[in-house]
Structures are given as structure tokens and as C-alpha cells.
Design a protein around this motif. Structure first.
Motif, PDB file in Angstrom:
ATOM      1  N   TYR A  17       0.850  -1.189   0.000  1.00 22.05           N
ATOM      2  CA  TYR A  17       0.000   0.000   0.000  1.00 22.05           C
ATOM      3  C   TYR A  17       0.889   1.242   0.000  1.00 22.05           C
ATOM      4  O   TYR A  17       2.007   1.227   0.531  1.00 22.05           O
ATOM      5  CB  TYR A  17      -0.878   0.045   1.251  1.00 22.05           C
ATOM      6  CG  TYR A  17      -1.934  -1.023   1.350  1.00 22.05           C
ATOM      7  CD1 TYR A  17      -2.356  -1.741   0.240  1.00 22.05           C
ATOM      8  CD2 TYR A  17      -2.507  -1.323   2.585  1.00 22.05           C
ATOM      9  CE1 TYR A  17      -3.335  -2.723   0.345  1.00 22.05           C
ATOM     10  CE2 TYR A  17      -3.494  -2.310   2.703  1.00 22.05           C
ATOM     11  CZ  TYR A  17      -3.889  -3.004   1.583  1.00 22.05           C
ATOM     12  OH  TYR A  17      -4.865  -3.965   1.686  1.00 22.05           O
ATOM     13  N   LEU A  18       0.376   2.314  -0.576  1.00 19.36           N
ATOM     14  CA  LEU A  18       1.055   3.595  -0.425  1.00 19.36           C
ATOM     15  C   LEU A  18       1.067   3.970   1.053  1.00 19.36           C
ATOM     16  O   LEU A  18       0.171   3.581   1.803  1.00 19.36           O
ATOM     17  CB  LEU A  18       0.343   4.682  -1.236  1.00 19.36           C
ATOM     18  CG  LEU A  18       0.407   4.569  -2.764  1.00 19.36           C
ATOM     19  CD1 LEU A  18      -0.437   5.676  -3.398  1.00 19.36           C
ATOM     20  CD2 LEU A  18       1.842   4.630  -3.260  1.00 19.36           C
ATOM     21  N   GLU A  22       0.473   9.497   2.736  1.00 22.85           N
ATOM     22  CA  GLU A  22       0.324   9.856   1.313  1.00 22.85           C
ATOM     23  C   GLU A  22      -1.075   9.532   0.806  1.00 22.85           C
ATOM     24  O   GLU A  22      -1.726  10.360   0.162  1.00 22.85           O
ATOM     25  CB  GLU A  22       1.372   9.114   0.485  1.00 22.85           C
ATOM     26  CG  GLU A  22       1.320   9.428  -1.004  1.00 22.85           C
ATOM     27  CD  GLU A  22       2.392   8.688  -1.799  1.00 22.85           C
ATOM     28  OE1 GLU A  22       2.236   8.573  -3.030  1.00 22.85           O
ATOM     29  OE2 GLU A  22       3.383   8.241  -1.182  1.00 22.85           O
ATOM     30  N   ARG A  23      -1.562   8.350   1.113  1.00 23.12           N
ATOM     31  CA  ARG A  23      -2.836   7.922   0.534  1.00 23.12           C
ATOM     32  C   ARG A  23      -4.049   8.622   1.134  1.00 23.12           C
ATOM     33  O   ARG A  23      -5.086   8.739   0.481  1.00 23.12           O
ATOM     34  CB  ARG A  23      -2.982   6.415   0.660  1.00 23.12           C
ATOM     35  CG  ARG A  23      -3.246   5.883   2.063  1.00 23.12           C
ATOM     36  CD  ARG A  23      -3.131   4.383   2.067  1.00 23.12           C
ATOM     37  NE  ARG A  23      -3.695   3.737   3.228  1.00 23.12           N
ATOM     38  CZ  ARG A  23      -3.088   2.784   3.912  1.00 23.12           C
ATOM     39  NH1 ARG A  23      -1.864   2.402   3.573  1.00 23.12           N
ATOM     40  NH2 ARG A  23      -3.699   2.203   4.938  1.00 23.12           N
ATOM     41  N   ASP A  28      -7.853   8.308  -4.205  1.00 21.35           N
ATOM     42  CA  ASP A  28      -7.392   7.392  -5.239  1.00 21.35           C
ATOM     43  C   ASP A  28      -7.130   6.007  -4.651  1.00 21.35           C
ATOM     44  O   ASP A  28      -6.846   5.864  -3.465  1.00 21.35           O
ATOM     45  CB  ASP A  28      -6.089   7.908  -5.874  1.00 21.35           C
ATOM     46  CG  ASP A  28      -6.274   9.250  -6.561  1.00 21.35           C
ATOM     47  OD1 ASP A  28      -7.412   9.568  -6.928  1.00 21.35           O
ATOM     48  OD2 ASP A  28      -5.266   9.981  -6.711  1.00 21.35           O
ATOM     49  N   PHE A  30      -4.935   2.954  -3.679  1.00 20.95           N
ATOM     50  CA  PHE A  30      -3.568   3.064  -3.160  1.00 20.95           C
ATOM     51  C   PHE A  30      -2.814   1.738  -3.141  1.00 20.95           C
ATOM     52  O   PHE A  30      -1.729   1.635  -2.566  1.00 20.95           O
ATOM     53  CB  PHE A  30      -3.592   3.657  -1.748  1.00 20.95           C
ATOM     54  CG  PHE A  30      -4.535   2.955  -0.803  1.00 20.95           C
ATOM     55  CD1 PHE A  30      -4.171   1.776  -0.178  1.00 20.95           C
ATOM     56  CD2 PHE A  30      -5.792   3.485  -0.548  1.00 20.95           C
ATOM     57  CE1 PHE A  30      -5.034   1.133   0.684  1.00 20.95           C
ATOM     58  CE2 PHE A  30      -6.668   2.845   0.321  1.00 20.95           C
ATOM     59  CZ  PHE A  30      -6.291   1.672   0.947  1.00 20.95           C
ATOM     60  N   PHE A 189     -11.411   5.085  -2.951  1.00 19.74           N
ATOM     61  CA  PHE A 189     -10.074   4.575  -2.644  1.00 19.74           C
ATOM     62  C   PHE A 189     -10.046   3.050  -2.574  1.00 19.74           C
ATOM     63  O   PHE A 189      -8.978   2.450  -2.621  1.00 19.74           O
ATOM     64  CB  PHE A 189      -9.507   5.210  -1.368  1.00 19.74           C
ATOM     65  CG  PHE A 189     -10.364   5.083  -0.131  1.00 19.74           C
ATOM     66  CD1 PHE A 189     -10.382   3.921   0.612  1.00 19.74           C
ATOM     67  CD2 PHE A 189     -11.136   6.159   0.301  1.00 19.74           C
ATOM     68  CE1 PHE A 189     -11.157   3.811   1.759  1.00 19.74           C
ATOM     69  CE2 PHE A 189     -11.907   6.060   1.451  1.00 19.74           C
ATOM     70  CZ  PHE A 189     -11.928   4.886   2.186  1.00 19.74           C
TER      71      PHE A 189
END
Length: 489
Positions: A17-18, A22-23, A28, A30, A189
Motif C-alpha cells: 500500500y502507499l 500519502e494515501r 485514489d 492506493f 479509494f
């Protein structure tokens, strides 16, 4: 199977995962998917288990060892054909299904199971990227017309199957966009709406007609539907949310989870939400009541809003972190075994055995806290722990306690279909309702369930509708074969 010794040689790997920081700045997806070569290695872990219990774990009956083997051998088009033979929408299930197939994987008895879900989504995403998925309208039409009410996963699956059988299908959706739960119940997401739109466009190009803002029983006449179509499929979902009728429920700031999630999905899609109607978690103490997937989606959305704190509480006791006698292999443990969702891992306090007693309001009628008490469970019954009352700050409360049944007023009442003891549409084994020519599938028939079950029900219902319309055995099989494999150009 994959490589005979692959399960000994390779460890289970899943996509990364990001980072959380950040996510959570956007909506979005991730998940950082693994490379084609890494997925082929994961396919190698599928062992020669003799009896592939993963088949029974999957409501769709996906032929999992076959597509694992094809991926291991680099035969991605063959893997795609195998996958599409049982699953109309692997790009949905590969993203949001809880993977009961992996719970049933034989390798999972004493080692981490095969990463079936990630192999599945890798196959379909790679196929789209390579241009292998192209519109394939049916070569001829039967002259029969079918109305599908509801464009969630069950309705879309039924429409897809019936269209491929040559019937003319029109899908009626009361909302302003197609997708039902996929569109408005699941945050972007977790499932990008570009993925939903791509599939809907493909179905349109294959001949399915979609009508939005079409509320059957309200602005679309039930009588006209019965007159204009040879069969009707009711796939409207289980949309009546379970309530929490305690003092203070009328306080400003207490909302059903789906109202919150739907509004945010519309906001992300670019819709303007009137300020007076806007539900935002920004700078607030958020309490989510309910420990399931919907509650988790509220958690992730609230964190992205910039909530001051997010707490998720559950009436039931904290489940064990491993299988027990109640959840032996190959049973999918679901909520009976502790797991942490990606949203919960982003920064959420979780608490169990908590009973909400009252929503406390300020002098302006806004919710400010929840008065609660701790519970002691003895089997299926609980008692309140004396002296355990406490308050938790709450500026926004989201009720995510599930759904009781479909809405009866309007379409169902006007059609006069029978309902079962739980308030769902009553059907026989062929998905036929008590009214001739009317069928039902998905949550509207079985009650609140998984997206993968909705797709399965839509497929099986389509099979019965096809037999009803043609008067003979159908080519549409509910499992292990499907006309949807013809989508591969």
C-alpha cells in the motif's frame, strides 16, 4: 495447479500500500500491484491439492487452480478465459471481495494461502491494459425484452448474462449514475469509479440499455414495465438501514452510514453538495457504530476528511485473532476472526462490547457525546457491566449496523410479490417470485451479503429467466461456464 514444489519454494507476497500519510490525502486507489513476473511466481504456489476447496469457498465457483496454473506458465490469455468463464466482473471482486476462496485454500491449513484475489485482479487489469477486452455484442437477438431493476452487482451480472444470451435488456437505476452499491456504497479509494464506468461502457457497447433517475414505482410505472417487457428482474438491494432508536437519535450529527458515504462519493465525482446538507468529519470527533465493511469505509472517509479523532465501536465482543473450533478450515471466518482493514490501519481507535445508551446533545441540539456501557457476553446473551458507564466525545456519529431488508413501499407493494419472514423478496429455487414473469436476485432476495454473492445470484437468476423466456434449457450456466468468456476478443 502451479509448480508442484512451488508452495515449498516461494513465500506468499501481496501488493504493498502507499504510505498512510500519502494515501489519505486523496480518494485514489492506493494498492501498488506487483509485476507480471511476481504474479507468475505467486501462481506457482498453487499446489496439487487433489481436492481444490477454493472452488467451494468461492460463491462463483471460480476455477482457481486453472487460472493459477496459466499465470504461472505465462499463459495470461488462457488465464483470462478461465476467469471470465465464471466471473463477469473480476475487476470488482479482485478489489473488494474478502476472498473466502483464500480461507478455503488447502495450503492455508498450515501455511499462508495462495494470493488468489491478487492473481484474479492482476489477470483482468492486465487484459484491459493489453486491449484484450473488447465489446462482443450477441450475434443475434431473440426478440425477448427483459427489465432489470437496480444496477448494483446483482443487476449488472443478470443484465450482462441475459444480453449475451441475445435478449434485449434495459437496466433501470433510480440514482443519477449506474453502479448501485459499487458506485455509491464503496469509496473510490477501494474501488475507483473509473473501473465501474469502464465496465458499464463495455456493456453499453454490447447492447445493454441503461436508464438513470428511473425509480420504478415512483416515476417509472410498474404497469408499463409489465406491459413492455417479457420478464422483470428485481435486483434493488437491501437498502433499509438498521436503526438505533435510543434517546437523542434526533440530534444533529447522527446519520446513517450510507447517507455519509453516498454523499462523499458524489462529492468526489464532482457534484456540488449544498452547504446545509453537507456531512463532513473535518475537525470532529467521529464515532462509527458498527464493525463491518461499511463502518470501515466510514473510518477511511472520515480520516480523509481530516477528522480530529475516529473511534469505531462494536456491540459484540472482540473476536480471536486465529481460527477457533467455531471457525475451522475451510470455513471463511469473516467477522468471527479479528482482522484490520486498510482504513482501520490509517488511524482508528477500536472498541468492542460497547452498548450505546444515549446520544447527548448540546443546547443547540447538536450531538456532543455518546453515553455508553460495557457489556459482558455469555454465549448469545449479554448483560451490562455494573458501574461501567462512560461517555465518549462525538461530534459526528455514523450508524453502520447493517441493513434489514429492501424497501417495501413503492415497487414491491405495487407488484404484489410475496416477502419472506425477514422482509426480503420471496423466491423459489429458480429465483422466481410469487408473480409470474418476475424474478429477484442479490441482496433484495437473500438479504445483506457480499458483492461476490450478488454477482453469483445475478448469474443464476439470469439462467432461470433465459429458460423462462425460451422454454428450453439454457446455455447460461451459473457456475463453471458462461457466455461472458466471449467478451475476450
Amino acid at each position: 495447479m502451479g509448480k508442484p514444489t512451488g508452495f515449498k519454494e516461494f513465500e506468499r507476497k501481496t501488493p504493498k500500500y502507499l504510505p498512510v500519510e500519502e494515501r489519505t490525502k486523496n480518494y485514489d486507489e492506493f494498492v501498488v500491484q506487483m509485476s507480471k513476473e511476481e504474479m507468475e511466481t505467486q501462481g506457482a504456489r498453487c499446489m496439487d491439492c487433489g481436492i481444490p476447496f477454493c472452488h467451494t469457498g468461492c460463491p462463483l465457483g471460480n476455477i482457481i487452480p486453472d487460472f493459477n496454473d496459466h499465470v504461472y506458465n505465462g499463459k495470461w490469455q488462457a488465464a483470462l478465459k478461465s476467469l471470465l468463464s465464471t466471473n463477469n466482473f473480476p475487476e470488482f471482486t479482485g478489489r473488494i471481495c474478502p476472498a473466502p476462496c483464500e480461507s478455503a485454500c488447502v495450503l492455508g491449513i498450515n501455511k499462508p494461502p495462495v494470493t488468489i484475489k491478487n492473481i484474479e485482479v492482476s489477470i483482468i487489469d492486465y487484459a484491459f491494459s493489453q486491449g484484450w477486452i473488447k465489446p462482443q455484442p450477441p450475434p443475434e437477438r431473440t426478440g425477448k425484452k427483459v427489465a432489470v431493476v437496480g444496477s448494483g452487482p446483482a443487476g449488472l451480472a443478470a443484465a450482462d448474462q441475459l444480453n449475451k444470451a441475445g435478449h434485449s435488456v434495459t437496466v433501470f437505476e433510480r440514482s443519477d449514475r449506474i453502479g448501485g452499491l459499487l458506485r455509491y456504497g464503496i469509496p473510490d479509494f477501494k474501488l475507483s469509479k473509473k473501473v465501474v464506468a469502464r465496465r458499464v461502457k463495455l456493456m453499453e457497447d454490447e447492447g445493454v440499455t441503461f436508464k438513470t433517475n428511473a425509480n420504478v414505482g415512483v416515476n417509472v410505472s410498474v404497469a408499463d414495465l409489465r406491459k413492455d417487457f417479457d420478464a422483470i428482474v428485481l435486483a434493488g438491494g437491501s437498502t433499509l438501514a438498521r436503526e438505533l432508536p435510543i434517546p437523542g437519535r434526533d440530534g444533529v450529527g447522527v446519520y446513517p452510514a450510507m447517507q455519509f458515504l453516498t454523499q462523499n462519493n458524489k462529492r468526489v465525482a464532482g457534484d456540488k453538495i449544498p452547504e446545509a446538507e453537507s456531512i463532513m468529519a473535518t475537525g470532529k470527533h467521529v464515532v462509527v457504530i458498527g464493525g463491518g465493511d461499511t463502518g470501515s469505509d466510514c473510518v477511511g472517509t472520515s480520516i480523509r476528511h481530516g477528522a480530529k479523532s475516529v473511534t469505531q465501536i462494536e456491540l459484540l465482543p472482540k473476536p480471536p485473532g486465529t481460527r477457533t473450533a467455531e471457525t475451522p478450515w475451510p470455513v471463511h471466518p469473516g467477522p468471527r476472526m479479528l482482522s484490520t482493514s486498510s482504513s482501520q490501519a490509517e488511524g482508528c481507535t477500536r472498541d468492542w462490547s460497547v452498548l450505546s445508551k444515549e446520544f447527548l446533545k448540546d443546547d443547540k441540539g447538536n450531538v456532543r457525546a455518546i453515553k455508553a456501557v460495557r457489556l459482558e457476553w455469555n454465549g448469545p446473551k449479554f448483560t451490562e457491566v455494573p458501574g461501567s458507564e462512560f461517555e465518549m466525545p462525538a461530534d459526528l456519529v455514523l450508524l453502520a449496523m447493517g441493513f434489514v431488508h429492501p424497501e417495501h413501499k413503492g415497487m414491491l407493494e405495487q407488484l404484489g410479490v410475496d416477502k419472506d419472514e425477514r422482509g426480503n423478496v420471496k423466491c423459489d429455487a429458480s429465483y422466481r417470485t410469487s408473480v409470474d414473469g418476475i424474478f429477484s436476485a442479490g441482496d433484495m432476495r437473500r438479504g445483506q451479503s457480499l458483492v461476490v454473492w450478488a454477482i453469483s445470484e445475478g448469474r443464476e437468476c439470469a439462467r432461470s429467466v433465459d429458460e423462462f423466456l425460451t422454454g428450453h434449457a439454457t446455455r447460461l450456466e451459473s457456475k463453471n461456464h458462461s457466455l461472458c468468456e466471449e467478451t475476450v476478443a
